[in-house]
Structures are given as structure tokens and as C-alpha cells.
Write a protein that holds these residues in place. Structure first.
Motif, PDB file in Angstrom:
ATOM      1  N   ASN A  39      11.134 -20.667 -24.995  1.00  0.00           N
ATOM      2  CA  ASN A  39      10.819 -19.371 -25.596  1.00  0.00           C
ATOM      3  C   ASN A  39      10.120 -19.567 -26.938  1.00  0.00           C
ATOM      4  O   ASN A  39      10.229 -20.623 -27.560  1.00  0.00           O
ATOM      5  CB  ASN A  39      12.100 -18.543 -25.791  1.00  0.00           C
ATOM      6  CG  ASN A  39      12.833 -18.301 -24.490  1.00  0.00           C
ATOM      7  OD1 ASN A  39      12.294 -17.707 -23.563  1.00  0.00           O
ATOM      8  ND2 ASN A  39      14.067 -18.786 -24.407  1.00  0.00           N
ATOM      9  N   ARG A  40       9.425 -18.556 -27.393  1.00  0.00           N
ATOM     10  CA  ARG A  40       8.774 -18.626 -28.692  1.00  0.00           C
ATOM     11  C   ARG A  40       9.807 -18.715 -29.814  1.00  0.00           C
ATOM     12  O   ARG A  40      10.950 -18.289 -29.651  1.00  0.00           O
ATOM     13  CB  ARG A  40       7.876 -17.406 -28.904  1.00  0.00           C
ATOM     14  CG  ARG A  40       6.734 -17.308 -27.905  1.00  0.00           C
ATOM     15  CD  ARG A  40       5.701 -16.288 -28.328  1.00  0.00           C
ATOM     16  NE  ARG A  40       4.634 -16.176 -27.331  1.00  0.00           N
ATOM     17  CZ  ARG A  40       3.414 -15.702 -27.579  1.00  0.00           C
ATOM     18  NH1 ARG A  40       3.114 -15.282 -28.803  1.00  0.00           N
ATOM     19  NH2 ARG A  40       2.508 -15.631 -26.622  1.00  0.00           N
ATOM     20  N   THR A  41       9.378 -19.269 -30.941  1.00  0.00           N
ATOM     21  CA  THR A  41      10.261 -19.363 -32.093  1.00  0.00           C
ATOM     22  C   THR A  41       9.909 -18.278 -33.107  1.00  0.00           C
ATOM     23  O   THR A  41       8.720 -17.984 -33.316  1.00  0.00           O
ATOM     24  CB  THR A  41      10.154 -20.744 -32.761  1.00  0.00           C
ATOM     25  OG1 THR A  41      10.893 -20.742 -33.985  1.00  0.00           O
ATOM     26  CG2 THR A  41       8.715 -21.105 -33.075  1.00  0.00           C
ATOM     27  N   PRO A  42      10.904 -17.663 -33.752  1.00  0.00           N
ATOM     28  CA  PRO A  42      10.633 -16.638 -34.761  1.00  0.00           C
ATOM     29  C   PRO A  42       9.789 -17.158 -35.922  1.00  0.00           C
ATOM     30  O   PRO A  42       9.091 -16.389 -36.579  1.00  0.00           O
ATOM     31  CB  PRO A  42      12.030 -16.237 -35.239  1.00  0.00           C
ATOM     32  CG  PRO A  42      12.953 -16.635 -34.130  1.00  0.00           C
ATOM     33  CD  PRO A  42      12.351 -17.839 -33.516  1.00  0.00           C
ATOM     34  N   ALA A  43       9.834 -18.467 -36.170  1.00  0.00           N
ATOM     35  CA  ALA A  43       9.079 -19.029 -37.286  1.00  0.00           C
ATOM     36  C   ALA A  43       7.571 -18.995 -37.031  1.00  0.00           C
ATOM     37  O   ALA A  43       6.781 -18.914 -37.972  1.00  0.00           O
ATOM     38  CB  ALA A  43       9.527 -20.468 -37.543  1.00  0.00           C
ATOM     39  N   LEU A  44       7.156 -19.055 -35.745  1.00  0.00           N
ATOM     40  CA  LEU A  44       5.736 -18.997 -35.375  1.00  0.00           C
ATOM     41  C   LEU A  44       5.593 -18.055 -34.175  1.00  0.00           C
ATOM     42  O   LEU A  44       5.324 -18.481 -33.051  1.00  0.00           O
ATOM     43  CB  LEU A  44       5.209 -20.393 -35.018  1.00  0.00           C
ATOM     44  CG  LEU A  44       5.123 -21.424 -36.150  1.00  0.00           C
ATOM     45  CD1 LEU A  44       4.786 -22.798 -35.589  1.00  0.00           C
ATOM     46  CD2 LEU A  44       4.100 -20.994 -37.199  1.00  0.00           C
ATOM     47  N   ARG A  60      25.121 -21.964 -44.120  1.00  0.00           N
ATOM     48  CA  ARG A  60      25.257 -20.514 -43.922  1.00  0.00           C
ATOM     49  C   ARG A  60      24.469 -19.749 -44.986  1.00  0.00           C
ATOM     50  O   ARG A  60      23.789 -18.768 -44.684  1.00  0.00           O
ATOM     51  CB  ARG A  60      26.738 -20.115 -43.973  1.00  0.00           C
ATOM     52  CG  ARG A  60      27.547 -20.564 -42.755  1.00  0.00           C
ATOM     53  CD  ARG A  60      28.914 -19.890 -42.737  1.00  0.00           C
ATOM     54  NE  ARG A  60      29.719 -20.251 -43.898  1.00  0.00           N
ATOM     55  CZ  ARG A  60      30.538 -21.299 -43.947  1.00  0.00           C
ATOM     56  NH1 ARG A  60      30.648 -22.100 -42.894  1.00  0.00           N
ATOM     57  NH2 ARG A  60      31.254 -21.556 -45.029  1.00  0.00           N
ATOM     58  N   GLN A  61      24.557 -20.207 -46.214  1.00  0.00           N
ATOM     59  CA  GLN A  61      23.879 -19.532 -47.320  1.00  0.00           C
ATOM     60  C   GLN A  61      22.363 -19.565 -47.147  1.00  0.00           C
ATOM     61  O   GLN A  61      21.669 -18.581 -47.445  1.00  0.00           O
ATOM     62  CB  GLN A  61      24.271 -20.196 -48.642  1.00  0.00           C
ATOM     63  CG  GLN A  61      23.587 -19.581 -49.867  1.00  0.00           C
ATOM     64  CD  GLN A  61      24.028 -20.268 -51.155  1.00  0.00           C
ATOM     65  OE1 GLN A  61      25.132 -20.792 -51.260  1.00  0.00           O
ATOM     66  NE2 GLN A  61      23.152 -20.279 -52.151  1.00  0.00           N
ATOM     67  N   ASN A  62      21.830 -20.692 -46.685  1.00  0.00           N
ATOM     68  CA  ASN A  62      20.379 -20.861 -46.591  1.00  0.00           C
ATOM     69  C   ASN A  62      19.869 -20.841 -45.154  1.00  0.00           C
ATOM     70  O   ASN A  62      18.771 -21.339 -44.888  1.00  0.00           O
ATOM     71  CB  ASN A  62      19.958 -22.168 -47.274  1.00  0.00           C
ATOM     72  CG  ASN A  62      19.621 -21.962 -48.742  1.00  0.00           C
ATOM     73  OD1 ASN A  62      19.721 -20.852 -49.247  1.00  0.00           O
ATOM     74  ND2 ASN A  62      19.228 -23.022 -49.423  1.00  0.00           N
ATOM     75  N   GLY A  63      20.642 -20.250 -44.253  1.00  0.00           N
ATOM     76  CA  GLY A  63      20.244 -20.207 -42.850  1.00  0.00           C
ATOM     77  C   GLY A  63      18.891 -19.555 -42.636  1.00  0.00           C
ATOM     78  O   GLY A  63      18.045 -20.055 -41.887  1.00  0.00           O
ATOM     79  N   ALA A  64      18.652 -18.413 -43.307  1.00  0.00           N
ATOM     80  CA  ALA A  64      17.381 -17.704 -43.149  1.00  0.00           C
ATOM     81  C   ALA A  64      16.218 -18.532 -43.697  1.00  0.00           C
ATOM     82  O   ALA A  64      15.133 -18.567 -43.108  1.00  0.00           O
ATOM     83  CB  ALA A  64      17.441 -16.353 -43.857  1.00  0.00           C
ATOM     84  N   GLY A  96      11.598 -23.849 -39.694  1.00  0.00           N
ATOM     85  CA  GLY A  96      11.713 -23.656 -38.250  1.00  0.00           C
ATOM     86  C   GLY A  96      12.999 -24.202 -37.680  1.00  0.00           C
ATOM     87  O   GLY A  96      13.088 -24.510 -36.488  1.00  0.00           O
ATOM     88  N   VAL A  97      14.015 -24.338 -38.528  1.00  0.00           N
ATOM     89  CA  VAL A  97      15.309 -24.893 -38.124  1.00  0.00           C
ATOM     90  C   VAL A  97      16.323 -23.757 -38.022  1.00  0.00           C
ATOM     91  O   VAL A  97      16.488 -22.987 -38.972  1.00  0.00           O
ATOM     92  CB  VAL A  97      15.792 -25.958 -39.136  1.00  0.00           C
ATOM     93  CG1 VAL A  97      17.201 -26.425 -38.799  1.00  0.00           C
ATOM     94  CG2 VAL A  97      14.825 -27.137 -39.152  1.00  0.00           C
ATOM     95  N   THR A  98      16.996 -23.665 -36.888  1.00  0.00           N
ATOM     96  CA  THR A  98      17.950 -22.586 -36.658  1.00  0.00           C
ATOM     97  C   THR A  98      19.370 -23.130 -36.617  1.00  0.00           C
ATOM     98  O   THR A  98      19.701 -23.925 -35.726  1.00  0.00           O
ATOM     99  CB  THR A  98      17.643 -21.862 -35.340  1.00  0.00           C
ATOM    100  OG1 THR A  98      16.292 -21.388 -35.364  1.00  0.00           O
ATOM    101  CG2 THR A  98      18.596 -20.693 -35.130  1.00  0.00           C
ATOM    102  N   PRO A  99      20.233 -22.749 -37.561  1.00  0.00           N
ATOM    103  CA  PRO A  99      21.640 -23.182 -37.505  1.00  0.00           C
ATOM    104  C   PRO A  99      22.360 -22.584 -36.294  1.00  0.00           C
ATOM    105  O   PRO A  99      22.011 -21.491 -35.843  1.00  0.00           O
ATOM    106  CB  PRO A  99      22.227 -22.633 -38.816  1.00  0.00           C
ATOM    107  CG  PRO A  99      21.048 -22.426 -39.711  1.00  0.00           C
ATOM    108  CD  PRO A  99      19.922 -22.010 -38.796  1.00  0.00           C
TER     109      PRO A  99
END
Length: 324
Positions: A227-232, A277-281, A288-291
Motif C-alpha cells: 500500500n502507499r505510505t502517508p509520507a509519500l 510515542r512523543q515523536n511518532g508523527a 517515513g518510519v511508522t511506530p
């Protein structure tokens, strides 16, 4: 009366002792902590580590210093941590931790049993990119050109045994193309080579290439995911692009030497997980890293490591890549 007084004395003593015991069990570092990145600066591990080091250091009350120890596809830096004193002051972040043993014949350490897991910063798909001057506008055109010109083009990797190397071998095997794989000392140098045109094709991590993709210095043909990534969001997935079998993501484990005491592991784990958690967004937007949840204990991180070592080994054997 004596028995009652004795009981009261014990109760008071126990009450007074409880905070002291608690203090003994709560570890706080007394000097800076080194977080070893086993690649050259500018790559995905360097970027991810800097996004989480600052909030983690605030929790721990001491600086976390990012130290690059590149070489041998991350083996040099990882071995340094494996042999370090298990006192909480030398840690490792290495997205190639599970891929290196799949391709390196004689490992100087055990990637699973010589370390204890603290956290997993997140997961990230790789991207299929080309230098903007490369004459292909989409993934199928790129494959056709590589097939028509065997051995003429280079694929840049972040080093032997890196996740970028594994993705490059997947590209060659699943798409049946002949291109020269060139190993660099990390994701940063490999992306520099792609931008300069020294290499024409790459399978970098999102973290090391997302800035160049957004800036037009690299052209992303697809992300190596279903699937596409939200970052791109404008870049198609490998599935959409018709690149069957070309799906690969990396994860970023943070580990310490295996003999590190439980109270130190607990304190470090809590600090890094709070930072994630604090810097997840920001991890998603900038790297492009998703916790993901489910990797909060050393046992969970170890299970993930074990599974990924087996998975990556199977991928490379299927691709016909021998151990070196």
C-alpha cells in the motif's frame, strides 16, 4: 506487649525501608550515553536516532550522544556494542541487525543472543528510486531498460548485508534484471551517489531518501510495499506499479549488551518508548518510519529479531545470494 512493640517496630522499619529499596531499583545515568549508529552519518539510522535521542535524554537526565562507527555492513559498530560493558552507557540502533547475519558467513557476535532489546523505533518500507536523468518515468520502464542493457547500470546499497542490499537483491531476482550492485558505507553515501549520478538506481530507506525525493533530486518510482505510505502519498506502491514480489520494509531496533541489569534495561526502555510515542508523527513525516505497538518488552523485541533473521535469510537464499 513486647510482641506488639516488635511488630510495630518491624512495620515502621519496613515503611522506612520501602522508599530506599525503590530508589535502589530505579536506575538513573550519571554520565552521557552513547548510541552507536553502525553506518556513516546521513543515513536512516542516523536520522531516526536523532529524532528520538533528544526526548529520551530529557527523560533520563543525561545527553544521548550519537556516534557513527561505520564499516563491514554495520558489523564493526554492532560488535563494539556487543563487547561493551553492560552498564547502560553504550547502546545500538541498527536497521540491518537482522539482515547482516543472512548474508555474512562468520559473524563475530550473535545478533539475537548477544543483545537485549529496549525498543523498536518503527518500521519503514524502502523506495525504488532513480537519478532524475535516468530515462524511465515509471517502474516498468525502468525494468525494461535494465533488461535491455544488462550490466550497464548500477544499483546503490547502504553496504553488504544492509536492508538496502536485501531490497536490491529482491529487485534483481523478482524482476529478472542484471545490474551491478555497488555497496557504500551507509544510506547517506549511497543516496549521495544516486543524486550525483554515480549510481542510477537505488532501493534506499525512506528515512535516508525522503528529502531528496520531495526535493526532486531523486525520482521515486514506487515504495516497496503493498500500500502507499502517508509520507509519500503520490508515489504508487510496488503492487500498484506491477512489481510483483518487490515488497520489503526495515525496522529499527534499539538494543544494549545482553548482560545489562534489568533495572537499567527497564529505565532505558521506558525512556526510548516514551520518546518514540512523543515523536511518532515526526518519525513518519520526516523519515517515513511508522511506530507500532507490541514491542515494549525485551522478549517481544527478541522474538521480532529471531523471526526477521529467518525471514531475511529465506529471501536472500531464494534470490540466490550466497553468504559471504
Amino acid at each position: 506487649m513486647l510482641n506488639r512493640r516488635h511488630a510495630l517496630t518491624l512495620a515502621v522499619a519496613g515503611t522506612l525501608a520501602a522508599p530506599a529499596i525503590g530508589r535502589a531499583q530505579a536506575w538513573r545515568p550519571s554520565r552521557p550515553i552513547r548510541l552507536i549508529v553502525p553506518f556513516a552519518p546521513g543515513g536512516s539510522n542516523d536520522i531516526v536516532s536523532r529524532l528520538i535521542a533528544e526526548p529520551a535524554s530529557q527523560t533520563l537526565g543525561q545527553p544521548i550522544v550519537i556516534e557513527s562507527r561505520a564499516g563491514a555492513g554495520s558489523v564493526i559498530g554492532s560488535e563494539h556494542v556487543a563487547r561493551a560493558a553492560p552498564d547502560g552507557y553504550t547502546l545500538l540502533i541498527n536497521s540491518a541487525h537482522a539482515t547482516v547475519p543472512a548474508i555474512v558467513e562468520r559473524m563475530p557476535y550473535d545478533p539475537v543472543n548477544d543483545f537485549v532489546g529496549l525498543a523498536v523505533a518503527g518500521f519503514s518500507p524502502h523506495a525504488l528510486v532513480v537519478n532524475p536523468r535516468f530515462p524511465a518515468q515509471n517502474a516498468r520502464e525502468m525494468v525494461e531498460r535494465l533488461r535491455a542493457n544488462p550490466g550497464q547500470y548500477n544499483i546503490a546499497t547502504a553496504g553488504l548485508g544492509s536492508g538496502v542490499h536485501l531490497a536490491a537483491e529482491l529487485l534483481r531476482s523478482t524482476q529478472r534484471v542484471q545490474a551491478e550492485v555497488v555497496h557504500y558505507r551507509g544510506g547517506g553515501p549511497s543516496v549521495v551517489a544516486l543524486v550525483a549520478g554515480e549510481a542510477q538506481v537505488g532501493t534506499p530507506t525512506m528515512a535516508s531518501s525522503i528529502g531528496q525525493i520531495r526535493g526532486g533530486q531523486l525520482r521515486a518510482l514506487c515504495v516497496l510495499a503493498e500500500n502507499r505510505t502517508p509520507a509519500l502519498p503520490d508515489v504508487p506502491s510496488a503492487t500498484e506499479a506491477g512489481m510483483t514480489g518487490l515488497v520489503h520494509e526495515e525496522f529499527f531496533p534499539i538494543v544494549a549488551p545482553v548482560a545489562t541489569p534489568p533495572e537499567i534495561v527497564s529505565a532505558l526502555s521506558a525512556a526510548f518508548q516514551a520518546a518514540i510515542r512523543q515523536n511518532g508523527a515526526r518519525l513518519t513525516e520526516m523519515a517515513g518510519v511508522t511506530p507500532r505497538a507490541g514491542f515494549e518488552t525485551p522478549e517481544q523485541v527478541k522474538t521480532l529479531m529471531t523471526e526477521m533473521v529467518a525471514r531475511y535469510s529465506a529471501i536472500l537464499r531464494e534470490a540466490g545470494v550466497p553468504k559471504q
